[in-house]
Design a protein around this motif. Structure first.
Motif, short mmCIF file in Angstrom:
data_model
loop_
_atom_site.label_atom_id
_atom_site.label_comp_id
_atom_site.label_asym_id
_atom_site.label_seq_id
_atom_site.Cartn_x
_atom_site.Cartn_y
_atom_site.Cartn_z
N ASN A 250 0.81 -1.21 0.00
CA ASN A 250 0.00 0.00 0.00
C ASN A 250 0.84 1.27 0.00
O ASN A 250 0.37 2.31 -0.43
CB ASN A 250 -0.94 -0.01 1.21
CG ASN A 250 -1.95 1.11 1.16
OD1 ASN A 250 -1.81 2.12 1.85
ND2 ASN A 250 -2.96 0.96 0.33
N ILE A 251 2.08 1.18 0.49
CA ILE A 251 2.92 2.37 0.54
C ILE A 251 3.74 2.53 -0.73
O ILE A 251 4.42 3.54 -0.91
CB ILE A 251 3.85 2.35 1.77
CG1 ILE A 251 4.85 1.19 1.67
CG2 ILE A 251 3.04 2.24 3.06
CD1 ILE A 251 5.85 1.15 2.81
N LEU A 252 3.69 1.55 -1.62
CA LEU A 252 4.39 1.66 -2.89
C LEU A 252 3.56 2.44 -3.89
O LEU A 252 2.34 2.38 -3.88
CB LEU A 252 4.68 0.26 -3.45
CG LEU A 252 5.56 -0.66 -2.60
CD1 LEU A 252 5.69 -2.02 -3.28
CD2 LEU A 252 6.93 -0.05 -2.36
N SER A 253 4.21 3.16 -4.76
CA SER A 253 3.48 3.92 -5.78
C SER A 253 2.97 2.97 -6.86
O SER A 253 3.45 1.84 -7.00
CB SER A 253 4.40 4.97 -6.41
OG SER A 253 5.39 4.34 -7.20
N VAL A 254 1.99 3.44 -7.61
CA VAL A 254 1.41 2.64 -8.68
C VAL A 254 2.47 2.29 -9.72
O VAL A 254 2.48 1.18 -10.28
CB VAL A 254 0.24 3.38 -9.33
CG1 VAL A 254 -0.30 2.61 -10.52
CG2 VAL A 254 -0.87 3.62 -8.33
N VAL A 255 3.38 3.21 -9.98
CA VAL A 255 4.43 2.97 -10.98
C VAL A 255 5.32 1.81 -10.54
O VAL A 255 5.68 0.94 -11.34
CB VAL A 255 5.27 4.25 -11.19
CG1 VAL A 255 6.43 3.96 -12.14
CG2 VAL A 255 4.40 5.37 -11.74
N VAL A 256 5.67 1.79 -9.25
CA VAL A 256 6.52 0.71 -8.73
C VAL A 256 5.80 -0.63 -8.81
O VAL A 256 6.37 -1.64 -9.24
CB VAL A 256 6.94 1.01 -7.28
CG1 VAL A 256 7.68 -0.18 -6.68
CG2 VAL A 256 7.81 2.25 -7.22
N ILE A 257 4.53 -0.64 -8.40
CA ILE A 257 3.75 -1.87 -8.45
C ILE A 257 3.60 -2.36 -9.88
O ILE A 257 3.73 -3.56 -10.16
CB ILE A 257 2.37 -1.65 -7.81
CG1 ILE A 257 2.51 -1.36 -6.32
CG2 ILE A 257 1.46 -2.87 -8.02
CD1 ILE A 257 1.23 -0.96 -5.64
N TRP B 159 -3.40 -7.36 -4.92
CA TRP B 159 -2.17 -7.41 -4.12
C TRP B 159 -1.88 -6.06 -3.48
O TRP B 159 -1.42 -5.99 -2.34
CB TRP B 159 -1.02 -7.84 -5.02
CG TRP B 159 0.30 -7.98 -4.32
CD1 TRP B 159 0.73 -9.03 -3.57
CD2 TRP B 159 1.38 -7.04 -4.31
NE1 TRP B 159 2.00 -8.81 -3.10
CE2 TRP B 159 2.43 -7.58 -3.54
CE3 TRP B 159 1.56 -5.77 -4.90
CZ2 TRP B 159 3.64 -6.92 -3.34
CZ3 TRP B 159 2.76 -5.11 -4.69
CH2 TRP B 159 3.78 -5.68 -3.91
N GLN B 160 -2.16 -5.00 -4.21
CA GLN B 160 -1.87 -3.66 -3.70
C GLN B 160 -2.80 -3.25 -2.56
O GLN B 160 -2.40 -2.53 -1.64
CB GLN B 160 -1.98 -2.65 -4.84
CG GLN B 160 -1.61 -1.23 -4.49
CD GLN B 160 -2.79 -0.40 -4.01
OE1 GLN B 160 -3.93 -0.76 -4.27
NE2 GLN B 160 -2.50 0.68 -3.31
N VAL C 182 -3.74 0.52 -15.55
CA VAL C 182 -3.81 0.27 -16.99
C VAL C 182 -2.82 1.18 -17.73
O VAL C 182 -2.10 0.75 -18.63
CB VAL C 182 -5.24 0.49 -17.52
CG1 VAL C 182 -5.26 0.55 -19.04
CG2 VAL C 182 -6.15 -0.62 -17.02
N LYS C 183 -2.79 2.44 -17.34
CA LYS C 183 -1.90 3.39 -18.00
C LYS C 183 -0.44 3.00 -17.83
O LYS C 183 0.36 3.11 -18.76
CB LYS C 183 -2.14 4.80 -17.42
CG LYS C 183 -1.37 5.91 -18.13
CD LYS C 183 -1.84 6.07 -19.56
CE LYS C 183 -1.10 7.22 -20.24
NZ LYS C 183 -1.45 7.31 -21.69
N ALA C 184 -0.07 2.52 -16.65
CA ALA C 184 1.33 2.18 -16.38
C ALA C 184 1.72 0.83 -16.94
O ALA C 184 2.88 0.63 -17.32
CB ALA C 184 1.58 2.21 -14.87
N MET C 185 0.76 -0.13 -17.01
CA MET C 185 1.12 -1.49 -17.39
C MET C 185 0.86 -1.80 -18.86
O MET C 185 1.67 -2.48 -19.51
CB MET C 185 0.35 -2.49 -16.52
CG MET C 185 0.75 -2.48 -15.06
SD MET C 185 -0.17 -3.67 -14.04
CE MET C 185 0.46 -5.22 -14.67
#
Length: 299
Positions: A113-120, A171-172, A238-241
């Motif tokens: 939860n503390i990770l950014s969406v980009v990292v995940i 997971w997030q 979706v945008k990041a992956m």
């Protein structure tokens, strides 16, 4: 009278900044979205053509919009059910059972939860890599040479891509809601469980008869918040992956809106999609509040 006026002025001064900021950054832009949905405009020129409800007519006839709608609903339903189900079960286990290293498990579950969406997104993109990804490497232990020659395209298959994104979103989110429910469960008196045990109720019976009813207010609140936030989170994932690929198979509401408004230079049509998302979110929140309404139980 003077004290009453002074109190009213103090309250006004405290609320005014928040109200002004809300109006500038929320209310006015929302109204402008509704207004621009009635125009045909590319977004980068001064020429705007009023077309009325034509953008909405195009929207209702668009197969791409229905695909994005289907993906969004699928994400909302599956991610919500799996996330909340697992979060509540894990919270109950870590709260009621005497396990070693409970603090460690709390931290491990909360880390995503503390990770950014980009990292995940980067983590799961690496896991889903068809040639060197962890998932295919593990499956190749069972698939053999056939797996090496024909790797599974987790993010490149129209049938699998949306489910691959669902796994990343679940997971997030699990850890955050698990910790919230653990805090609620910790406030339930042990005497209730002891009384239930004396009456012959097992762990499962206690869970459904005591735990769930007493944390239902928290579940109801977080459920509405999570479902609405999933619409936004799905766009970021979706945008990041995948950026909506392959061939729009992973598009959701907001990614489709973004493509139309800023990539295809159909800003007015994109705002019409935004209006549809706004109305859908509002209606969904109202339905959830009505369906999950229960009489509050106090202890």
């Amino acid at each position: 009278m003077t004290k009453k006026k002074g109190r009213s002025r103090f309250i006004f001064c405290c609320l005014a900044p928040a109200v002004i900021l809300f109006a500038i950054f929320m209310l006015i832009p929302t109204i402008d979205v509704f207004r621009m949905s009635l125009y045909k405009w590319g977004g980068y020129t001064a020429e705007k053509t009023f077309v009325g409800l034509d953008n909405f007519k195009i929207l209702l006839q668009s197969d791409k919009f229905y695909q994005a709608f289907q993906n969004s609903v699928l994400l909302i339903v599956i991610v919500t059910i799996v996330t909340f189900g697992m979060a509540i079960i894990f919270a109950a286990i870590l709260t009621r059972e005497k396990l070693k290293g409970q603090t460690f498990f709390r931290v491990v579950f909360y880390i995503p939860n503390i990770l950014s969406v980009v990292v995940i997104s980067a983590i799961f993109s690496a896991i889903y890599d068809p040639n060197q990804g962890l998932l295919n490497s593990f499956l190749n232990l069972f698939r053999g040479q056939n797996g090496v020659d024909n790797p599974i395209l987790w993010l490149g298959s129209q049938d699998l891509v949306i489910y691959s994104i669902i796994i990343a979103m679940v997971w997030q989110a699990i850890g955050y809601y698990m910790v919230m429910y653990m805090a609620s469960m910790a406030n339930i008196p042990d005497s209730l469980y002891e009384s239930a045990s004396l009456e012959g109720a097992g762990r499962i019976k206690q869970f459904f008869s005591i735990t769930l009813p007493l944390i239902w207010t928290n579940i109801r609140t977080t459920l509405t918040f999570f479902v609405i936030s999933t619409i936004n989170m799905s766009f970021l994932m979706v945008k990041a992956m995948t950026n909506g690929g392959p061939d729009g198979a992973s598009n959701v509401f907001l990614s489709y809106m973004y493509q139309e408004a800023y990539t295809n230079s159909s800003y007015g049509y994109g705002m019409a999609i935004g209006v549809a998302v706004f109305l859908f979110s509002f209606a969904l929140a109202a339905v959830l509040n009505a369906v999950t309404k229960r009489e509050e139980i106090e202890f």
